[in-house]
Design an enzyme around this catalytic site. Structure first.
Site, PDB file in Angstrom:
ATOM      1  N   ILE A  13       0.765  -1.092   0.117  1.00 46.59           N
ATOM      2  CA  ILE A  13      -0.037  -0.132   0.148  1.00 46.59           C
ATOM      3  C   ILE A  13       0.603   1.140  -0.075  1.00 46.59           C
ATOM      4  O   ILE A  13       0.484   2.426  -0.379  1.00 46.59           O
ATOM      5  CB  ILE A  13      -0.959  -0.018   1.032  1.00 46.59           C
ATOM      6  CG1 ILE A  13      -2.075   0.825   1.018  1.00 46.59           C
ATOM      7  CG2 ILE A  13      -0.149   0.120   2.425  1.00 46.59           C
ATOM      8  CD1 ILE A  13      -3.266   0.524   1.790  1.00 46.59           C
ATOM      9  N   GLY A  46      12.831  -3.850  11.739  1.00 50.44           N
ATOM     10  CA  GLY A  46      11.472  -3.137  11.063  1.00 50.44           C
ATOM     11  C   GLY A  46      10.295  -3.479  10.717  1.00 50.44           C
ATOM     12  O   GLY A  46       9.304  -2.959  10.058  1.00 50.44           O
ATOM     13  N   HIS A  76       6.013 -11.921   5.796  1.00 48.46           N
ATOM     14  CA  HIS A  76       5.837 -11.356   4.476  1.00 48.46           C
ATOM     15  C   HIS A  76       7.135 -11.317   3.781  1.00 48.46           C
ATOM     16  O   HIS A  76       7.918 -10.627   4.475  1.00 48.46           O
ATOM     17  CB  HIS A  76       4.854 -10.061   4.508  1.00 48.46           C
ATOM     18  CG  HIS A  76       5.269  -8.919   5.647  1.00 48.46           C
ATOM     19  ND1 HIS A  76       5.107  -9.299   6.768  1.00 48.46           N
ATOM     20  CD2 HIS A  76       6.127  -7.929   5.321  1.00 48.46           C
ATOM     21  CE1 HIS A  76       5.586  -8.289   7.352  1.00 48.46           C
ATOM     22  NE2 HIS A  76       6.345  -7.337   6.550  1.00 48.46           N
TER      23      HIS A  76
HETATM   24  P1  5GP Z   1       6.928  -4.419   7.454  1.00 49.87           P
HETATM   25  O1  5GP Z   1       7.453  -2.981   8.068  1.00 49.87           O
HETATM   26  O2  5GP Z   1       6.290  -5.372   8.480  1.00 49.87           O
HETATM   27  O3  5GP Z   1       8.213  -5.245   7.114  1.00 49.87           O
HETATM   28  O4  5GP Z   1       5.949  -4.321   6.217  1.00 49.87           O
HETATM   29  C1  5GP Z   1       4.732  -4.159   6.373  1.00 49.87           C
HETATM   30  C2  5GP Z   1       4.288  -3.595   5.021  1.00 49.87           C
HETATM   31  O5  5GP Z   1       2.922  -3.788   4.782  1.00 49.87           O
HETATM   32  C3  5GP Z   1       4.577  -2.140   4.906  1.00 49.87           C
HETATM   33  O6  5GP Z   1       5.533  -2.132   3.674  1.00 49.87           O
HETATM   34  C4  5GP Z   1       3.253  -1.477   4.550  1.00 49.87           C
HETATM   35  O7  5GP Z   1       3.120  -0.528   3.547  1.00 49.87           O
HETATM   36  C5  5GP Z   1       2.077  -2.809   4.025  1.00 49.87           C
HETATM   37  N1  5GP Z   1       0.969  -2.444   4.531  1.00 49.87           N
HETATM   38  C6  5GP Z   1       0.368  -2.131   5.766  1.00 49.87           C
HETATM   39  N2  5GP Z   1      -0.724  -2.106   5.683  1.00 49.87           N
HETATM   40  C7  5GP Z   1      -1.442  -2.491   4.407  1.00 49.87           C
HETATM   41  C8  5GP Z   1      -2.416  -2.826   3.794  1.00 49.87           C
HETATM   42  O8  5GP Z   1      -3.749  -2.708   4.483  1.00 49.87           O
HETATM   43  N3  5GP Z   1      -2.468  -3.224   2.662  1.00 49.87           N
HETATM   44  C9  5GP Z   1      -1.399  -3.213   1.933  1.00 49.87           C
HETATM   45  N4  5GP Z   1      -1.412  -3.713   0.463  1.00 49.87           N
HETATM   46  N5  5GP Z   1      -0.130  -3.221   2.545  1.00 49.87           N
HETATM   47  C10 5GP Z   1       0.035  -2.775   3.727  1.00 49.87           C
END
Ligand code: 5GP
Ligand code: ZN
Length: 113
Positions: free
Chosen positions: A32, A92, A99
């Site tokens: 997103i 982070g 994911h």
């Molecule tokens: P992290 O910081 O946990 O490695 O990455 C989480 C990722 O999920 C971030 O890049 C963030 O932009 C993405 N993200 C968070 N909420 C949503 C959402 O509701 N939809 C989508 N498509 N991505 C999301």
């Protein structure tokens, strides 16, 4: 499915996402808040909080195989791309459902910030 897990709710379809692929093991959808011209996430359907909690080579392998297959179909494989698994706080990680980020379409810096 874990209660109150954002990505479990994307797997179930309760929360919409721009899906680009799915199979019996994983789904992939666009981030997103993209950090590169191409930025998508690959997640297992099964809830696993982080890489630190992975015990299945099959699950880990399916995530990586979908990441690589989509990098090819999205056209970023020849120029190159990065697969990132942010893990726990200092890594982070903000969403605690495993994911793999797949980023490409521009030169990526090293070392990461
Ligand atoms: P992290 O910081 O946990 O490695 O990455 C989480 C990722 O999920 C971030 O890049 C963030 O932009 C993405 N993200 C968070 N909420 C949503 C959402 O509701 N939809 C989508 N498509 N991505 C999301
Ligand atoms: Zn989950």
């Amino acid at each position: 499915m874990a209660a109150d897990c954002l990505f479990c709710r994307i797997v179930s379809g309760e929360i919409p996402a721009a899906r680009i692929a799915e199979n019996e093991h994983c789904i992939a959808f666009r981030d997103i808040n993209p950090q590169a011209p191409t930025h998508f996430l690959v997640i297992p359907r099964q809830h696993v909080a982080s890489l630190d909690q992975v015990t299945s080579a099959e699950l880990a392998g399916q995530v990586l195989l979908m990441a690589a297959a989509l990098a090819r179909s999205e056209g970023i494989a020849p120029s190159g791309y990065r697969v990132v698994l942010n893990t726990n706080a200092d890594g982070g990680q903000t969403v605690y459902h495993l994911h793999a980020h797949v980023l490409g379409g521009r030169a990526l810096h090293w070392p990461p910030g």
